[in-house]
Motif scaffolding. Structure first.
Motif, mmCIF file in Angstrom:
data_model
loop_
_atom_site.group_PDB
_atom_site.id
_atom_site.type_symbol
_atom_site.label_atom_id
_atom_site.label_comp_id
_atom_site.label_asym_id
_atom_site.label_seq_id
_atom_site.Cartn_x
_atom_site.Cartn_y
_atom_site.Cartn_z
ATOM 1 N N ASN A 369 0.817 -1.227 0.000
ATOM 2 C CA ASN A 369 0.000 0.000 0.000
ATOM 3 C C ASN A 369 0.850 1.276 0.000
ATOM 4 O O ASN A 369 0.563 2.232 0.724
ATOM 5 C CB ASN A 369 -0.957 0.023 1.200
ATOM 6 N N THR A 371 1.045 3.621 -2.086
ATOM 7 C CA THR A 371 0.382 4.837 -2.579
ATOM 8 C C THR A 371 -0.154 5.660 -1.414
ATOM 9 O O THR A 371 0.166 6.844 -1.261
ATOM 10 C CB THR A 371 -0.758 4.472 -3.545
ATOM 11 N N SER A 372 -0.961 5.029 -0.569
ATOM 12 C CA SER A 372 -1.511 5.755 0.585
ATOM 13 C C SER A 372 -0.408 6.100 1.582
ATOM 14 O O SER A 372 -0.474 7.129 2.260
ATOM 15 C CB SER A 372 -2.604 4.923 1.267
ATOM 16 N N LYS A 430 1.530 -4.948 -4.162
ATOM 17 C CA LYS A 430 0.239 -5.112 -3.496
ATOM 18 C C LYS A 430 -0.290 -3.758 -3.048
ATOM 19 O O LYS A 430 0.408 -3.025 -2.356
ATOM 20 C CB LYS A 430 0.370 -6.071 -2.309
ATOM 21 N N ASP A 431 -1.507 -3.448 -3.462
ATOM 22 C CA ASP A 431 -2.142 -2.173 -3.136
ATOM 23 C C ASP A 431 -3.632 -2.328 -3.409
ATOM 24 O O ASP A 431 -4.097 -3.409 -3.787
ATOM 25 C CB ASP A 431 -1.534 -1.035 -3.989
ATOM 26 N N ASP A 432 -4.395 -1.245 -3.234
ATOM 27 C CA ASP A 432 -5.817 -1.297 -3.567
ATOM 28 C C ASP A 432 -5.994 -1.685 -5.035
ATOM 29 O O ASP A 432 -5.170 -1.316 -5.893
ATOM 30 C CB ASP A 432 -6.469 0.061 -3.326
ATOM 31 N N LYS A 433 -7.088 -2.386 -5.329
ATOM 32 C CA LYS A 433 -7.327 -2.851 -6.701
ATOM 33 C C LYS A 433 -7.349 -1.709 -7.701
ATOM 34 O O LYS A 433 -6.824 -1.825 -8.810
ATOM 35 C CB LYS A 433 -8.652 -3.632 -6.762
ATOM 36 N N SER A 434 -7.954 -0.579 -7.305
ATOM 37 C CA SER A 434 -8.041 0.555 -8.223
ATOM 38 C C SER A 434 -6.653 1.105 -8.566
ATOM 39 O O SER A 434 -6.395 1.527 -9.699
ATOM 40 C CB SER A 434 -8.915 1.655 -7.627
ATOM 41 N N VAL A 435 -5.746 1.080 -7.591
ATOM 42 C CA VAL A 435 -4.377 1.549 -7.827
ATOM 43 C C VAL A 435 -3.659 0.626 -8.799
ATOM 44 O O VAL A 435 -3.024 1.066 -9.767
ATOM 45 C CB VAL A 435 -3.591 1.629 -6.497
ATOM 46 N N GLN A 437 -4.971 -1.440 -10.937
ATOM 47 C CA GLN A 437 -5.595 -1.357 -12.262
ATOM 48 C C GLN A 437 -5.085 -0.128 -13.014
ATOM 49 O O GLN A 437 -4.820 -0.195 -14.223
ATOM 50 C CB GLN A 437 -7.120 -1.287 -12.116
ATOM 51 N N ASP A 459 -7.405 11.153 -7.503
ATOM 52 C CA ASP A 459 -7.937 10.079 -6.650
ATOM 53 C C ASP A 459 -6.855 9.567 -5.697
ATOM 54 O O ASP A 459 -7.150 9.137 -4.586
ATOM 55 C CB ASP A 459 -8.455 8.906 -7.495
#
Length: 495
Positions: A369, A371-372, A430-435, A437, A459
């Motif tokens: 994660n 990104t966050s 590994k991260d949120d699916k939207s990231v 994608q 976003d």
């Protein structure tokens, strides 16, 4: 081999500090590794150094838990604090004796509530994970017990109110250790919501507010828990069977936000312990998130692309460690508000913590994660530096390019986005699916296009980073250099 208990230690002629009998003045929701290596460790030292004379009764917050195992050992367990301190390898051992017993509320609910009738009980500590402090309206006052932790606490407080509501000074000091912002205040909000939902009365609500102190706290210690691979050898050396051996790093720091009089009630300062009681814990939290966590997030992705796998090895590489230190000392610390000596002291401890020879801290685990993490841990320092100096921080800007390069994968699977290092070995982002994608959709972009797409993704960042003068061009330049020369050389160039 005999199991650890007071009789076993007596037979061995154990001469370390032990407190066999004392009043239960602390109730602790949570019996896991962290609280036993942190809160209970500090209380054990308070008992020894100041005559605090308090036992801790544990309550396991979920079923199943460790209650039976803890009670079989009479609350005793061996704690090893291991790491680097003042340039030396440390492996300290201590038998913790402040725990009296552990209750399972799913089997012993009445015994838990009976603790509320103990006039000497004064403190409640908790760490029920980040998800633990949540208001679940499906919980009912008649549940045995309520499913949520704030629900259980409200039931417990009401029992206390029924017994001592007419007496001043019989409320609790509640020390919330969950890793969420303003943990104590958030817990208080949940409790008050249950008091209203369950129609427990204005008098009870007023008692909660007037007689109880919900302290937000910052906790800082890496706890590695039960040393499964070493346990048999450790027990052989100890001469007793301890099924609750716990391990953690030497460094420990606790900030408690509360009124001045707590300093006398909880004499941590008198005991010389690294516990600060103050009226605002936020500057200390900012220091930890920006320096410790921010350093991790700034260098680990680049270090992984450069061929490293664990944090400790990065500290032995003068380029990677130099990049991390330049990030901390030149780009993060100038944006913080605490006294400079405190910031420098904390920063020097970070390098020692990262060198810990007892912890193999995996870079890929830290990358989860990102990104966050970059947004929460690094972006505030980046923006603070730009605001203060009018320039881009070189290392932090490069770290954003490392982030993009690390996330530049070519195959999206159920496990994550598969990419590969320059050496050829594959890894999974590994991260949120939207990231994931998003990066998969941009897998064929050139450096400039990809950089613009990431920077302008509101976003991700809640703002358009491409509007920061020079940032997008600088990141694209670093990204090209990573592709051409590799992450390691980019780190070297930053120095």
């Amino acid at each position: 081999m005999e199991k650890l208990c007071y009789a076993t230690l007596e037979k061995q002629g154990y001469d370390g500090y032990l407190l066999k009998d004392a009043p239960e003045r602390v109730l602790q929701f949570g019996e896991g590794n962290f609280l036993r290596a942190f809160v209970d460790y500090f209380i054990d030292l308070l008992n020894e150094k100041t005559g605090f004379n308090s036992k801790v009764v544990l309550c396991q917050p979920i079923a199943p838990g460790l209650a039976d195992m803890i009670n079989e050992q009479e609350g005793l367990y061996t704690l090893f604090l291991r790491g680097f301190e003042n340039g030396k390898k440390v492996n300290d051992k201590r038998v913790i004796s402040c725990v009296s017993r552990c209750l399972n509320p799913y089997k012993e609910y009445e015994e838990v509530l009976a603790c509320a009738e103990n006039p000497e009980l004064r403190y409640i500590a908790c760490n029920t994970t980040e998800a633990g402090i949540a208001y679940d309206p499906s919980c009912q006052f008649t549940d045995v017990p309520a499913e949520s932790y704030p629900g259980k606490l409200t039931q417990f407080l009401y029992k206390r109110f029924e017994k001592f509501g007419k007496e001043a000074g019989k409320g609790f000091v509640i020390l919330s250790c969950e890793l969420i912002d303003n943990n104590g205040k958030e817990l208080e909000k949940c409790v008050l919501s249950y008091a209203k939902q369950w129609d427990l009365g204005e008098e009870f609500i007023n008692w909660i507010k007037a007689e109880n102190i919900f302290c937000s706290t910052l906790v800082d210690r890496i706890v590695t828990g039960y040393p499964r691979n070493e346990a048999a050898a450790i027990c052989e050396e100890l001469g007793y069977q301890d099924n609750l051996i716990n391990t953690g790093e030497v460094f420990g720091f606790w900030v408690i936000e509360g009124p001045e009089h707590l300093k006398k009630e909880l004499p941590f300062e008198k005991a010389g312990l690294p516990v600060v009681i103050c009226d605002d814990h936020k500057p200390y939290k900012q220091r930890k998130v920006r320096i410790l966590n921010g350093a991790h997030t700034s260098f680990v992705l680049g270090a992984y692309l450069a061929g490293q796998d664990i944090v400790r090895d990065c500290m032995d590489d003068e380029v990677i460690c130099g990049f991390m230190n330049k990030t901390i000392y030149d780009e993060i610390i100038p944006t913080l508000t605490l006294p400079k000596e405190e910031l420098l002291s904390f920063a020097s401890s970070v390098t020692e913590r990262f060198k810990n020879p007892f912890i193999d801290h995996d870079l890929l685990a830290i990358s989860l994660n990102s990104t966050s993490k970059w947004k929460a841990r690094v972006m505030p320092s980046f923006k603070g530096f730009v605001e203060k100096s009018g320039e881009l921080p070189k290392c932090i800007t490069a770290s954003f390019a490392f982030y993009i390069a690390f996330y530049h994968g070519m195959n999206l699977t159920e496990d994550g986005l598969v990419s590969s290092r320059p050496a050829g070995n594959e890894y999974t982002v590994k991260d949120d699916k939207s990231v994931l994608q998003f990066f998969y959709d941009h897998r064929d972009d050139d450096a400039e296009t990809l950089t613009h797409s990431v920077c302008s993704n509101t976003d991700f960042w809640d703002e358009d980073l491409s509007k920061i003068p020079g940032f997008e061009a600088a990141v694209a330049g670093y990204l090209k250099s990573i592709e051409e020369k590799g992450a390691y050389e980019v780190m070297r160039d930053c120095l």
